[in-house]
Design a protein around this motif. Structure first.
Motif: not given
Length: 795
Positions: A538-564
């Motif tokens: 139940g993680l809540h996206f405040i910008a962007g969205g999920n990974f682009l695929s499920n098998d290969t590295l297709s993105g990185i998701i950060l939390n608010e703290n890291a973005v700041k």
């Protein structure tokens, strides 16, 4: 002396109710003191059985960026570099521990064991540093060769029965065989080294080639420990001063600026929760203080009742003095009576403590004993405690009784002022109620914080999620498992991951944006997850969205703290930016930003977090269940899991139960405070009941006169209750600031905590009032309804 005991025994039998109340109160206080002493002394004796323990140290790591991170582990190459560069150590050994080890017997198909304490890859010098004696084998050679192991006698019997275990083969993690070359004596309970299986350090490369390499300076596991026994005359300060030279020579420029190694004394390991210590010394001092308060409460009880009985024994004292008894002889007589009561109480207390010890062992997961033959210090403590209790309980009442003037005593002219009067007993009752109220307030505060810990919004879903550990395996089996479990009707969703959002096991690494030459001067908590992770938890996206695929590295998701911390004023600005993690292992665009969530317990603040796709590191299967059909679903998952991994053992744990382990020590403390609060209250109630009974006897004729003159039942009851209410209020005024200060210090450990509101103090006061009314009400009511004819008949 025999005459003293005979007279004392006769007096105690004649005053059976007085004797019973005192023995009951003292026995409970002494029993609690014995239990608390056993717990505290056991904890203080952890790892104190090793020779030269004052020269044994563990090296720990400190990484200082914008925050300070403390690690109990070190990089694997440190041990080799240390012994090569310095001549400080008499003995040095690297030890790497893995929990929840799967052990099987190659020559007995289908037999598997899961050892919760795990296994330890250790260098041979480990058994020179620590005193874990071998029952069979040579400590200098047992694990010097690859694929060799030592196990305890207990495991040898468990695996092989009466057969000789030397030369037998065990298989670890269904991958590597080890030949047993030595048998250890069973591991004592008072050590933090709980592992019962030690494997040759030379074999660790088969477990993790990267971790075992001499180039893994950038990788730190909390379980990768480096122990040294320093040479005589070498101090920890000398080694700490030399460590920066080693860091500068072997580690990269970035780590040189942030990393520090220091020696941690063996005596500090068990108590330093900044690293991986089991408990904090202040909890032990708190327990000790509670034990002292309980003894004080019991002694106060005794003094209160003894002085209340003094007038009743005035004529006895007068007669003895007229017949020639001196004050010294009378003092001995009354102290003998006190000693008899205390000795009976001590015997009863020891029996109560013995009955309670199994519960204490279950609470702490230890093997403590109250045997005075095994623990002579316990006998010494018992004797000293008995002497203190006899003196504290009996000295003042004996002084009071022996100073009576014989003429006044025989004429019946002694009053309350001759025995210290009601003011003394008021002070004692205030002390009892004050102690009880402080314990009640402490119990309520800890209980409220624990409730907050379990109900607070941590930024992710934790209810209805079951965590099933995954064995190291290939992607195909992982995919098969996920597909089959997902098809179950009781499963809402499933995710493969390293850990849940909040975990005691975390991986910190550097982070930078594409085009930057160096990592930022702070670390990010990197979690390897799959595409369903955000949905399951139940993680809540405040910008962007999920990974682009499920098998290969297709993105990185950060939390608010890291973005700041990366300098973005708006989360949407980070979307599409290329981030680089863990050196250059993970390079991908930022596809989403999630709302901050707690990745530790509520003791810690929220940190920068990065989620990446990495199937080869998945170690847990997180399953979101429909709890209405959870029992059947778990059985079906067991069947699927066992068919997919037939060579492993299936187990599961609900996430909320796993998170509750963050506060395991707090839960134990809460139980202690609650139990001892009830005991303190009960001891106080015994004394209060005895005191009210005495007051009723003293005021018998006064009550009769008042009733003849027209006093109502309520007036008579208020005569008893008025004084009790005043004493309760005074105790409350004293207890509140002390309890607030102590519990406020406790709450400072939590970054997210409750506030101590007036409701807690009001509840504590109401509890005290209710207890006092329940205890004193019946005896007061009985005195109030007594017919005045009976009370005034003698007049």
């Amino acid at each position: 002396m025999g005459n003293y005991f005979a007279i004392a025994w006769r007096n105690l039998k004649q005053n059976a109710s007085y004797t019973t109340i005192n023995i009951g109160g003292l026995s409970l206080g002494i029993a609690c003191a014995l239990l608390i002493y056993t717990v505290v002394s056991h904890q203080l004796q952890f790892d104190n059985f090793h020779p030269d323990r004052d020269r044994i140290y563990r090296t720990v790591s400190i990484y200082t960026t914008d925050v300070t991170e403390y690690q109990s582990g070190v990089p694997q190459p440190l041990g080799k570099a240390f012994t090569h560069e310095f001549d400080f150590a008499e003995k040095a050994a690297m030890v790497n521990t893995y929990q929840d080890a799967l052990i099987s017997l190659p020559d007995r198909a289908g037999i598997k064991f899961e050892e919760a304490s795990g296994v330890a890859y250790a260098q041979p010098a480990f058994f020179d540093i620590f005193h874990f004696p071998l029952w069979k084998g040579d400590k200098n050679t047992v694990i010097s060769s690859p694929h060799t192991a030592v196990i305890t006698r207990q495991l040898a019997q468990k695996y092989f029965g009466t057969e000789d275990a030397i030369g037998k083969v065990i298989r670890y993690d269904n991958r590597t065989n080890f030949t047993i070359t030595g048998i250890l004596e069973n591991i004592p309970s008072n050590t933090d080294r709980k592992q019962e299986i030690y494997l040759s350090y030379a074999s660790m490369r088969e477990k993790s080639a990267w971790l075992s390499s001499d180039s893994s300076w950038g990788s730190v596991r909390s379980s990768m420990n480096f122990f040294v026994r320093l040479k005589p005359g070498i101090t920890a300060a000398q080694v700490n001063k030399a460590y920066p030279l080693l860091i500068k020579k072997y580690m990269d420029e970035e780590d040189v600026k942030t990393c520090t190694f220091v020696l941690q004394p063996l005596s500090d390991i068990h108590f330093n929760t900044t690293y991986d210590g089991y408990t904090n010394r202040k909890y032990l001092w708190a327990l000790s203080l509670i034990g002292i308060l309980l003894i004080v409460t019991a002694c106060v009880n005794f003094i209160n009742l003894a002085t209340a009985q003094a007038l009743k024994r005035a004529r006895e004292v007068g007669v003895r003095k007229v017949l020639g008894s001196t004050r010294v002889q009378l003092f001995r007589q009354f102290m003998t009576e006190t000693a008899l009561i205390c000795c009976f109480a001590a015997l009863l207390a020891y029996g109560l403590a013995q009955l309670s010890m199994p519960l204490m062992n279950r609470l702490f997961g230890l093997r403590m004993s109250l045997s005075m033959l095994q623990h002579p210090s316990l006998l010494l403590f018992m004797v000293l405690l008995l002497i203190v209790v006899i003196f504290c309980s009996g000295f003042y009442p004996a002084i009071v009784l022996t100073r009576f003037q014989p003429v006044a005593a025989l004429k019946g002219k002694l009053t309350q002022k001759h025995i210290g009067g009601f003011p003394l007993r008021r002070v004692l009752v205030i002390a009892q109620f004050g102690i009880s109220q402080m314990l009640i307030i402490g119990s309520l505060v800890i209980m409220s914080q624990m409730r907050y810990n379990t109900t607070a919004d941590m930024g992710f879903h934790k209810n209805g999620i079951v965590m099933v550990p995954l064995p190291p395996t290939d992607k195909d089996k992982q995919h098969t498992l996920r597909t089959r479990i997902q098809q179950l009707s009781g499963v809402k969703n499933i995710s493969l991951c390293v850990q849940a959002p909040a975990s005691s096991s975390n991986n910190y690494t550097g982070l930078r944006l594409n085009g930057e030459a160096k990592n930022r001067n702070w670390s990010v908590n990197m979690k390897e997850v799959d595409q369903q992770y955000a949905t399951v938890f139940g993680l809540h996206f405040i910008a962007g969205g999920n990974f682009l695929s499920n098998d290969t590295l297709s993105g990185i998701i950060l939390n608010e703290n890291a973005v700041k911390k990366l300098g973005f004023t708006n989360a949407r600005e980070a979307i599409g930016q290329v981030a680089i993690l863990n050196g250059d292992v993970y390079t991908a665009p930022i596809t989403g930003v999630v709302k901050d969530f707690n990745n530790h317990s509520l003791r810690s603040t929220m940190e920068p977090v990065a989620l990446v796709l990495s199937p080869k590191y998945y170690r847990n299967c997180a399953i979101n269940l429909n709890m209405a059909s959870a029992h059947n679903t778990l059985a079906a998952i067991d069947k699927i899991w066992s068919e997919t991994f037939p060579n492993h053992l299936y187990k599961y744990e609900f996430l909320d139960d796993r998170l509750a382990k963050f506060y395991e020590l707090d839960t134990i403390m809460l139980r202690f405070v609650q139990i001892f609060s009830l005991i303190a209250i009960f001891i106080g109630c015994l004394g209060l009941y005895g005191l009210i009974a005495f007051m009723a006897a003293q005021k018998n004729k006064e009550i009769g006169v008042r009733k003849v003159l027209g006093a109502h039942l309520a007036d008579i009851l208020w005569m008893f209750g008025r004084e009790l209410a005043v004493l309760l209020c005074i105790a409350f005024v004293i207890a509140v600031p002390v309890a607030w200060w102590v519990m406020n210090r406790y709450l400072q450990e939590f970054s997210y905590r409750i506030s101590i509101g007036p409701g807690i103090f009001v509840t504590a006061m109401l509890c005290s009032v209710g207890i006092a009314v329940f205890t004193a009400g019946y005896r007061s009511f009985k005195a109030a309804i007594l017919s005045p004819l009976k009370s005034l008949r003698a007049e």
